[in-house]
Motif scaffolding. Structure first.
Motif, PDB file in Angstrom:
ATOM      1  N   LYS A 278      12.482  74.872 -33.173  1.00  0.00           N
ATOM      2  CA  LYS A 278      11.817  73.602 -32.871  1.00  0.00           C
ATOM      3  C   LYS A 278      12.398  72.473 -33.732  1.00  0.00           C
ATOM      4  CE  LYS A 278       7.379  73.825 -32.463  1.00  0.00           C
ATOM      5  NZ  LYS A 278       5.919  73.844 -32.803  1.00  0.00           N
ATOM      6  N   ALA A 279      12.583  72.754 -35.025  1.00  0.00           N
ATOM      7  CA  ALA A 279      13.139  71.734 -35.919  1.00  0.00           C
ATOM      8  C   ALA A 279      14.558  71.360 -35.494  1.00  0.00           C
ATOM      9  CB  ALA A 279      13.129  72.251 -37.357  1.00  0.00           C
ATOM     10  N   PHE A 280      15.316  72.346 -35.063  1.00  0.00           N
ATOM     11  CA  PHE A 280      16.698  72.105 -34.639  1.00  0.00           C
ATOM     12  C   PHE A 280      16.727  71.209 -33.403  1.00  0.00           C
ATOM     13  CE2 PHE A 280      20.552  73.269 -32.299  1.00  0.00           C
ATOM     14  CZ  PHE A 280      21.510  73.177 -33.291  1.00  0.00           C
ATOM     15  N   LEU A 281      15.925  71.527 -32.404  1.00  0.00           N
ATOM     16  CA  LEU A 281      15.939  70.755 -31.163  1.00  0.00           C
ATOM     17  C   LEU A 281      15.333  69.366 -31.349  1.00  0.00           C
ATOM     18  CD1 LEU A 281      15.083  73.508 -28.536  1.00  0.00           C
ATOM     19  CD2 LEU A 281      17.294  72.419 -28.950  1.00  0.00           C
ATOM     20  N   LYS A 282      14.457  69.201 -32.328  1.00  0.00           N
ATOM     21  CA  LYS A 282      13.911  67.867 -32.589  1.00  0.00           C
ATOM     22  C   LYS A 282      14.998  66.908 -33.056  1.00  0.00           C
ATOM     23  CE  LYS A 282       9.736  67.461 -34.470  1.00  0.00           C
ATOM     24  NZ  LYS A 282       8.536  67.729 -35.312  1.00  0.00           N
ATOM     25  N   GLU A 283      16.052  67.446 -33.698  1.00  0.00           N
ATOM     26  CA  GLU A 283      17.177  66.589 -34.086  1.00  0.00           C
ATOM     27  C   GLU A 283      17.828  65.981 -32.844  1.00  0.00           C
ATOM     28  OE1 GLU A 283      17.940  65.783 -37.126  1.00  0.00           O
ATOM     29  OE2 GLU A 283      16.771  67.256 -38.267  1.00  0.00           O
ATOM     30  N   PHE A 284      17.911  66.770 -31.769  1.00  0.00           N
ATOM     31  CA  PHE A 284      18.492  66.257 -30.531  1.00  0.00           C
ATOM     32  C   PHE A 284      17.605  65.174 -29.936  1.00  0.00           C
ATOM     33  CE2 PHE A 284      20.752  70.111 -31.181  1.00  0.00           C
ATOM     34  CZ  PHE A 284      21.929  70.037 -30.460  1.00  0.00           C
ATOM     35  N   ARG A 285      16.280  65.415 -29.958  1.00  0.00           N
ATOM     36  CA  ARG A 285      15.363  64.398 -29.436  1.00  0.00           C
ATOM     37  C   ARG A 285      15.450  63.114 -30.267  1.00  0.00           C
ATOM     38  NH1 ARG A 285       8.940  64.360 -30.036  1.00  0.00           N
ATOM     39  NH2 ARG A 285       8.639  62.203 -29.365  1.00  0.00           N
ATOM     40  N   TYR A 286      15.568  63.276 -31.585  1.00  0.00           N
ATOM     41  CA  TYR A 286      15.701  62.093 -32.450  1.00  0.00           C
ATOM     42  C   TYR A 286      16.944  61.279 -32.045  1.00  0.00           C
ATOM     43  CZ  TYR A 286      16.626  59.191 -36.513  1.00  0.00           C
ATOM     44  OH  TYR A 286      16.891  58.117 -37.322  1.00  0.00           O
ATOM     45  N   LEU A 287      18.045  61.997 -31.819  1.00  0.00           N
ATOM     46  CA  LEU A 287      19.278  61.307 -31.445  1.00  0.00           C
ATOM     47  C   LEU A 287      19.147  60.659 -30.067  1.00  0.00           C
ATOM     48  CD1 LEU A 287      21.909  63.869 -32.744  1.00  0.00           C
ATOM     49  CD2 LEU A 287      21.417  61.616 -33.697  1.00  0.00           C
ATOM     50  N   GLU A 288      18.450  61.323 -29.134  1.00  0.00           N
ATOM     51  CA  GLU A 288      18.236  60.729 -27.814  1.00  0.00           C
ATOM     52  C   GLU A 288      17.467  59.420 -27.924  1.00  0.00           C
ATOM     53  OE1 GLU A 288      17.291  63.186 -24.190  1.00  0.00           O
ATOM     54  OE2 GLU A 288      16.952  64.713 -25.738  1.00  0.00           O
ATOM     55  N   ASN A 383       9.407  91.748 -35.620  1.00  0.00           N
ATOM     56  CA  ASN A 383       9.477  90.337 -35.996  1.00  0.00           C
ATOM     57  C   ASN A 383      10.244  89.494 -34.983  1.00  0.00           C
ATOM     58  OD1 ASN A 383       8.005  90.612 -38.402  1.00  0.00           O
ATOM     59  ND2 ASN A 383       9.821  91.341 -39.486  1.00  0.00           N
ATOM     60  N   THR A 384      10.526  90.085 -33.824  1.00  0.00           N
ATOM     61  CA  THR A 384      11.199  89.339 -32.770  1.00  0.00           C
ATOM     62  C   THR A 384      10.172  88.547 -31.981  1.00  0.00           C
ATOM     63  OG1 THR A 384      12.862  91.088 -32.552  1.00  0.00           O
ATOM     64  CG2 THR A 384      12.699  89.500 -30.748  1.00  0.00           C
ATOM     65  N   PRO A 385      10.309  87.235 -31.929  1.00  0.00           N
ATOM     66  CA  PRO A 385       9.289  86.443 -31.221  1.00  0.00           C
ATOM     67  C   PRO A 385       9.304  86.710 -29.722  1.00  0.00           C
ATOM     68  CG  PRO A 385      11.150  85.066 -31.855  1.00  0.00           C
ATOM     69  CD  PRO A 385      11.367  86.392 -32.504  1.00  0.00           C
ATOM     70  N   GLU A 386       8.154  86.550 -29.105  1.00  0.00           N
ATOM     71  CA  GLU A 386       8.067  86.651 -27.650  1.00  0.00           C
ATOM     72  C   GLU A 386       8.809  85.475 -27.017  1.00  0.00           C
ATOM     73  OE1 GLU A 386       6.679  89.050 -25.890  1.00  0.00           O
ATOM     74  OE2 GLU A 386       5.945  90.166 -27.652  1.00  0.00           O
ATOM     75  N   ILE A 387       9.402  85.744 -25.864  1.00  0.00           N
ATOM     76  CA  ILE A 387      10.111  84.676 -25.162  1.00  0.00           C
ATOM     77  C   ILE A 387       9.155  83.525 -24.854  1.00  0.00           C
ATOM     78  CG2 ILE A 387      11.191  84.074 -22.955  1.00  0.00           C
ATOM     79  CD1 ILE A 387      12.726  86.667 -23.091  1.00  0.00           C
ATOM     80  N   SER A 388       7.901  83.846 -24.512  1.00  0.00           N
ATOM     81  CA  SER A 388       6.930  82.791 -24.211  1.00  0.00           C
ATOM     82  C   SER A 388       6.695  81.881 -25.419  1.00  0.00           C
ATOM     83  CB  SER A 388       5.600  83.410 -23.758  1.00  0.00           C
ATOM     84  OG  SER A 388       5.086  84.277 -24.752  1.00  0.00           O
ATOM     85  N   SER A 389       6.722  82.465 -26.642  1.00  0.00           N
ATOM     86  CA  SER A 389       6.546  81.661 -27.855  1.00  0.00           C
ATOM     87  C   SER A 389       7.718  80.706 -28.051  1.00  0.00           C
ATOM     88  CB  SER A 389       6.391  82.565 -29.073  1.00  0.00           C
ATOM     89  OG  SER A 389       5.277  83.414 -28.955  1.00  0.00           O
ATOM     90  N   LEU A 390       8.912  81.192 -27.766  1.00  0.00           N
ATOM     91  CA  LEU A 390      10.097  80.351 -27.898  1.00  0.00           C
ATOM     92  C   LEU A 390      10.092  79.254 -26.840  1.00  0.00           C
ATOM     93  CD1 LEU A 390      12.619  83.247 -28.531  1.00  0.00           C
ATOM     94  CD2 LEU A 390      11.935  81.530 -30.212  1.00  0.00           C
ATOM     95  N   GLU A 391       9.693  79.585 -25.620  1.00  0.00           N
ATOM     96  CA  GLU A 391       9.621  78.572 -24.561  1.00  0.00           C
ATOM     97  C   GLU A 391       8.584  77.501 -24.898  1.00  0.00           C
ATOM     98  OE1 GLU A 391      10.935  81.279 -20.681  1.00  0.00           O
ATOM     99  OE2 GLU A 391       8.816  81.153 -21.273  1.00  0.00           O
ATOM    100  N   THR A 392       7.465  77.928 -25.485  1.00  0.00           N
ATOM    101  CA  THR A 392       6.449  76.952 -25.905  1.00  0.00           C
ATOM    102  C   THR A 392       6.999  76.037 -26.998  1.00  0.00           C
ATOM    103  OG1 THR A 392       4.644  78.470 -25.362  1.00  0.00           O
ATOM    104  CG2 THR A 392       4.152  76.683 -26.901  1.00  0.00           C
ATOM    105  N   ALA A 393       7.744  76.633 -27.950  1.00  0.00           N
ATOM    106  CA  ALA A 393       8.336  75.819 -29.025  1.00  0.00           C
ATOM    107  C   ALA A 393       9.290  74.785 -28.457  1.00  0.00           C
ATOM    108  CB  ALA A 393       9.065  76.732 -30.014  1.00  0.00           C
ATOM    109  N   SER A 395       9.246  73.457 -25.393  1.00  0.00           N
ATOM    110  CA  SER A 395       8.492  72.411 -24.678  1.00  0.00           C
ATOM    111  C   SER A 395       7.736  71.504 -25.645  1.00  0.00           C
ATOM    112  CB  SER A 395       7.533  73.045 -23.672  1.00  0.00           C
ATOM    113  OG  SER A 395       6.577  73.854 -24.329  1.00  0.00           O
ATOM    114  N   ASP A 396       7.301  72.053 -26.793  1.00  0.00           N
ATOM    115  CA  ASP A 396       6.568  71.244 -27.776  1.00  0.00           C
ATOM    116  C   ASP A 396       7.446  70.179 -28.425  1.00  0.00           C
ATOM    117  OD1 ASP A 396       4.223  72.570 -27.310  1.00  0.00           O
ATOM    118  OD2 ASP A 396       4.325  73.853 -29.102  1.00  0.00           O
ATOM    119  N   VAL A 397       8.758  70.386 -28.390  1.00  0.00           N
ATOM    120  CA  VAL A 397       9.681  69.425 -29.001  1.00  0.00           C
ATOM    121  C   VAL A 397       9.474  68.033 -28.414  1.00  0.00           C
ATOM    122  CG1 VAL A 397      12.118  68.776 -29.168  1.00  0.00           C
ATOM    123  CG2 VAL A 397      11.418  71.130 -29.639  1.00  0.00           C
ATOM    124  N   GLU A 398       9.173  67.958 -27.112  1.00  0.00           N
ATOM    125  CA  GLU A 398       9.014  66.660 -26.443  1.00  0.00           C
ATOM    126  C   GLU A 398       7.689  65.990 -26.786  1.00  0.00           C
ATOM    127  OE1 GLU A 398      11.391  65.144 -24.766  1.00  0.00           O
ATOM    128  OE2 GLU A 398      12.662  66.847 -25.293  1.00  0.00           O
TER     129      GLU A 398
END
Length: 438
Positions: A278-288, A383-393, A395-398
């Motif tokens: 989430k933190a990584f993708l927020k950098e992309f949103r910041y740049l957008e 400790n492997t996250p569920e795919i649904s958790s990653l997809e939620t993360a 989508s939460d970036v926006e």
């Protein structure tokens, strides 16, 4: 791929096998004889050190194209060898490679491609199956002969005509090259766990397929893609250096997965993949939302300038095999091979002329066309996250606030590449040769 193995086992002029009959000419497998198959084409490579061995190599290539035996008695032998190759898919590296490739090629015309095949498929193959495939696809209109060496080009051309002009035309279906791909859309998420795997997050983006293949316009769009790649990378690396990023130092790549399907992407070690993704993708949103800065642009243009310089230096030490590879890629992709000096001159002009407004406008458009393709790797299944958790993360970036995010205070500037060495006192002949990026 099965045919690729079988053609070496016997042809009209090499009934005992091409490998065995070329050995007396000093030609050995791996060094002078090789072959590989991708989803698009099969390539056979021969290297010779004399005109005599060149003639034999061209005769062997002509036989591969027209008169392979593909005998039933050799099928079980080659089948066992190919089944051994399947063992790679059971290794850690093989499983990871297959995971990435399946994700990249999902929703493309390559998604059903399996170069090696399955156990059941391999066990069912007969000599007649191979002969039918050979007759259908090994046709002059689908072939290219690439000859690179130190003889005059007119003489090389004469040798090709001498060996191949009498091959009869054969009708058949159109080639099934992947040049009409539609870009896959939408976010993709995969997870992987293995006791020996590193804990990391990979985030890649499939780039839009560039129209006008081989044109100046295409080259300019590829230039802009490289520029955006370096702009993003400079921002990410510098944010980590400032210790303001919520992820570790990323590694990066820009590559072709198929002749016309390219990607750029980043990866980073991770112990908390959901939050760090989430933190990584927020950098992309910041740049957008904020665009790049003049500092971003100057760093990216410096990297592009260095890349252009490196490409020129590499061309000065190019080996014959590398020239041949370029021509094979040209045949596969339809993109002509250009003079590197002309490319450098053109790109240096763009480096001097491109504006921050140009970069931000292209980045805004690009981000509307691409979506992240994410793989999370862990060493512990629990400790492997569920795919649904990653997809939620993702989508939460926006939705989440960008408060506290900003531009880097200092930029990471890579050290200048080492100066090229002086000309060697003797010619160094490269012997390694593998498949192209795809």
């Amino acid at each position: 791929h099965f045919v690729e193995h079988m053609v070496f086992d016997g042809t009209d002029n090499f009934p005992n096998g091409i490998i065995e009959e070329l050995t007396p000419y000093g030609m050995t497998v791996g060094t002078h004889l090789n072959a590989w198959t991708s989803c698009d084409l099969t390539t056979y490579t021969f290297s010779s050190k004399s005109e005599e061995s060149l003639e034999v190599a061209l005769e062997a290539l002509d036989d591969i194209a027209t008169s392979a035996f593909l005998s039933q008695e050799r099928v079980p032998i080659e089948r066992d060898i190919i089944i051994e190759e399947l063992g790679y898919s059971e290794t850690l590296e093989g499983m990871q490679s297959e995971l990435f490739r399946d994700m990249y090629l999902d929703d493309t015309s390559y998604e059903e491609c399996n170069v090696i095949g399955t156990i059941d498929g391999l066990n069912d193959v007969t000599s007649q199956d191979l002969k039918d495939f050979y007759k259908k696809w090994y046709r002059p209109d689908l072939m290219a002969v690439v000859l690179v060496g130190d003889l005059p080009s007119s003489q090389l051309e004469e040798k090709i005509i001498e060996h191949f002009e009498d091959n009869p035309a054969v009708s058949g279906p159109e080639p099934v090259m992947g040049n009409t791909l539609e870009q896959s859309t939408g976010t993709k998420v995969r997870t992987f766990s293995h006791p020996d795997a590193m804990n990391y997050v990979s985030v890649d983006f499939e780039l839009p397929i560039v129209s006008s293949t081989g044109s100046i316009g295409q080259d300019y769009e590829v230039f802009l893609q490289w520029l955006i790649y370096y702009l993003i990378d400079s921002h990410l690396s510098s944010r980590v250096a400032d210790e303001d990023a919520g992820f570790s130092e990323p590694w990066q790549d820009f590559w072709f997965e198929t002749p016309n399907l390219s990607f750029f992407g980043w990866g980073f070690l991770s112990e908390n993949p959901v939050d760090e993704l989430k933190a990584f993708l927020k950098e992309f949103r910041y740049l957008e939302e904020n665009g790049f800065s003049e500092n971003d642009l100057s760093q990216a243009l410096a990297s592009l300038s260095s890349l252009t310089e490196v490409n020129l230096i590499q061309k000065q030490t190019y080996q014959d095999r590398e020239y041949a590879d370029d021509l094979v890629f040209s045949f596969a992709s339809g993109v002509p091979v250009e003079n590197e000096e002309e490319i450098a001159e053109r790109r240096n002009t763009w480096i001097n002329e491109v504006s921050l407004e140009d970069a931000n406008a292209y980045f805004e458009w690009l981000m509307s066309e691409i979506a992240p393709q994410v793989i999370v790797s862990t060493s512990d299944p629990e400790n492997t996250p569920e795919i649904s958790s990653l997809e939620t993360a993702i989508s939460d970036v926006e939705k989440e606030s960008l408060e506290g995010m900003g531009r880097p205070t200092a930029y990471v500037v890579p050290e200048r590449l080492m100066e090229p060495p002086l000309q060697a006192s003797r010619v160094v002949n490269s012997t390694s040769h593998g498949p192209l990026a795809f």
